[in-house]
Design a protein around this motif. Sequence first.
Motif, short mmCIF file in Angstrom:
data_model
loop_
_atom_site.label_atom_id
_atom_site.label_comp_id
_atom_site.label_asym_id
_atom_site.label_seq_id
_atom_site.Cartn_x
_atom_site.Cartn_y
_atom_site.Cartn_z
N GLN A 143 43.48 33.20 46.14
CA GLN A 143 42.84 34.27 46.91
C GLN A 143 41.34 34.33 46.62
N HIS A 144 40.94 33.90 45.44
CA HIS A 144 39.54 33.92 45.03
C HIS A 144 38.94 35.31 45.10
N ARG A 145 39.70 36.27 44.64
CA ARG A 145 39.19 37.64 44.54
C ARG A 145 38.95 37.93 43.05
N THR A 146 40.01 38.04 42.30
CA THR A 146 39.92 38.22 40.87
C THR A 146 40.80 37.16 40.21
N GLY A 147 40.74 37.06 38.90
CA GLY A 147 41.62 36.17 38.18
C GLY A 147 40.93 34.93 37.66
N SER A 161 35.39 42.43 37.46
CA SER A 161 35.67 41.00 37.43
C SER A 161 34.42 40.22 37.82
N HIS A 201 30.28 35.86 43.43
CA HIS A 201 30.67 37.23 43.69
C HIS A 201 31.22 37.87 42.42
N ASP A 249 43.91 33.29 39.21
CA ASP A 249 43.55 33.09 40.62
C ASP A 249 44.33 31.91 41.18
#
Lengths: 400, 400
Positions: B140-144, A267, A274, B137
């Motif tokens: 969470q701001h991780r993936t998506g 991703s 990031h 997303d």
Amino acid sequence: MPRRAALAAVPTPAAVLDLDVLERNVVRMANKARTLGVALRPHAKTHKCVEVARLQQERGARGLTVATLAEARAFADAGFADLTWAVPVVPGRLDEVVELARRLTFRVLVESDAAADAVARAAAEARVSLHVWIEIDTGQHRTGVDPASDLAESLARRLATTSPLVFDGILTHAGQGYGAKDRAALERAAATERDVMVALAERLRRAGVPVPGVSIGSTPTMAVVKDLTGVTEIRPGNYVFNDFVQVAGGVCAPEDCAFSVLATVISHQPGADHAVVDAGALSLSKDLGPSDPVRRRGYGPLLRGLAGGEVDPVLQVRGVTQEHGIVGPAETAEGQARAPGSAQSAVAGAEPADVEGRLAVGEKVRILANHSCLSAALFDEYWVVRGEDVVDRWRIWRGR
Amino acid sequence: MPRRAALAAVPTPAAVLDLDVLERNVVRMANKARTLGVALRPHAKTHKCVEVARLQQERGARGLTVATLAEARAFADAGFADLTWAVPVVPGRLDEVVELARRLTFRVLVESDAAADAVARAAAEARVSLHVWIEIDTGQHRTGVDPASDLAESLARRLATTSPLVFDGILTHAGQGYGAKDRAALERAAATERDVMVALAERLRRAGVPVPGVSIGSTPTMAVVKDLTGVTEIRPGNYVFNDFVQVAGGVCAPEDCAFSVLATVISHQPGADHAVVDAGALSLSKDLGPSDPVRRRGYGPLLRGLAGGEVDPVLQVRGVTQEHGIVGPAETAEGQARAPGSAQSAVAGAEPADVEGRLAVGEKVRILANHSCLSAALFDEYWVVRGEDVVDRWRIWRGR
């Protein structure tokens, strides 16, 4: 997947062993033990791998150290004949200990009268000779008998005179070396480890208790120690792989690290500083690395390129969840990635461009784990490479 | 070791599942999904266990969510016919994805054009229909994909019109619920998760893109959510076990925790305010637990007695190394136990006597793990108990 392949084709996440580096590390510690006049009994908890242990044995290791009975059984099955289980013996598993002691020389750690009772009873009932070390506390304050105590002497005397136990001597692990602030502090920890143990051996001998062995050692203390007079064997483990903790502690250079984790970028959202890789807490562990927070690099820095050997100055795994690793330039609060496009990097010169340019979806990266022992234990096999060529696959004996 | 035995006779360290609690948790979430009018597709990354998944299915779960292809293959082999791999698809493993898609309904996550390219090509070459979700997303701001972006719409349109892909809809995980400071913040996270997703589904439909499914869910957000209008399925995972993070976050009570780690005291030196158990970082993980440091209990509190159900108010695992857990009353610096006899406890009412009285060498204890998913993944099997009776042993499908 054939045995011979390119590293870039290996399914991720994967545990990667650089065989050239591994062989160098094995030889270096074997030579050091020889020069210092001690036997080397490597701690196999780091690798849990028969092939790695064979390399150590071929270069002169005498016996192995293990952390679990699963490791002990795997090495026993592979023909290793002399093992020390370097955790205070678990009373409820003495039936398994006895089983191993029937097959090979199996040595356990005792550091209480309760454990001595249990071990003596089990050995007598099974009519098997069981080797025992007394574990001594030389400053880590985790396990082990206080070397200044009466217990150290009474327990030694008891073990030395209880048949069918065989008293091997005194053993310690100066784990506090991992917390040393600088090289001088590490050298003091190493000197203390030796001095306390040699003094205790002399005290016991003066009291009439024979002490055949004095066993010490950790990778950091063995990296700096100059004199091991009075010591009979050393048990470093991590040296065979090294990791970012050792690099940050000044114990080795990045090119001495044989273990890394191969991951794929899965991703990267437009504008984000990031990316996300498929190596998370179940690939890297949640070990935060160097005890000195200033030297931390999240859950481990990336290596430059797939060939390895050099630590990326900017990119690191700055957060992990179970199967996700957040890769970016700066450390933010643990596990928190920043909102796409919202963040100013805290690291000078680190821009979203660092991520954009290198971390496209599908790209592979190598990560230098903070703690190679914990990371390796999360995988089932090593992909063994020379350079970027896969030359073998070796099983990791996880479990209990 | 026979299947039916007393918990106290189980070799340690061991992963323990309380079946009564597990069944209650399974039923409770199934009822909640039914009441809210959504399908339940539990995340099996928490348990990695066919028998647990069957219990969930018997109570009405429709399909499963997985985090690894090893889990997917294990559930496929056990006859499960509908799985979602809830990590952005790993391009290098599409051959394995195709293999699974030939056997069952296999759904993957796409959140970039690069991944869409790879998935479309693999499905076309293999002539297999592959189900795809777009990951969104919701904070969470991780993936998506950013739900406000053009990419959300262009990617949805593309997936919905690319044969032989089957577009399942939009999917999210509001992992930020784990960082909520209080119940109000958690309720806001849950409302946002739903609202953002339902609004995006409406936007896509207005733009002419059919959106068959809206999939959301985590254990914390599902614990507080009241209305799921517009959502089609939820994917909580941890609820089946719960853990100390959920207890500390007010999501459940200690008696709702089905998973714990059984350990044996292997060291306690005279006068020390700590003991050592045989469950360390490779049994509990190095997860520090609640994101709020005030609620932390080291690497997990002990349970009172072997029957479980109640958290010990004083004793916790305050440090871990690979196979050692330091148990004592107070939190000291991470991984640092205090010198025997040297320490004053930092916890009111916690005296060395608390350790002396309960933690003799050979005693067994149960530990409530901070993070049950990570701890369970370190074991090969569950010892399944009702009360203190072992009634079964179930395999854990670790690996990649």
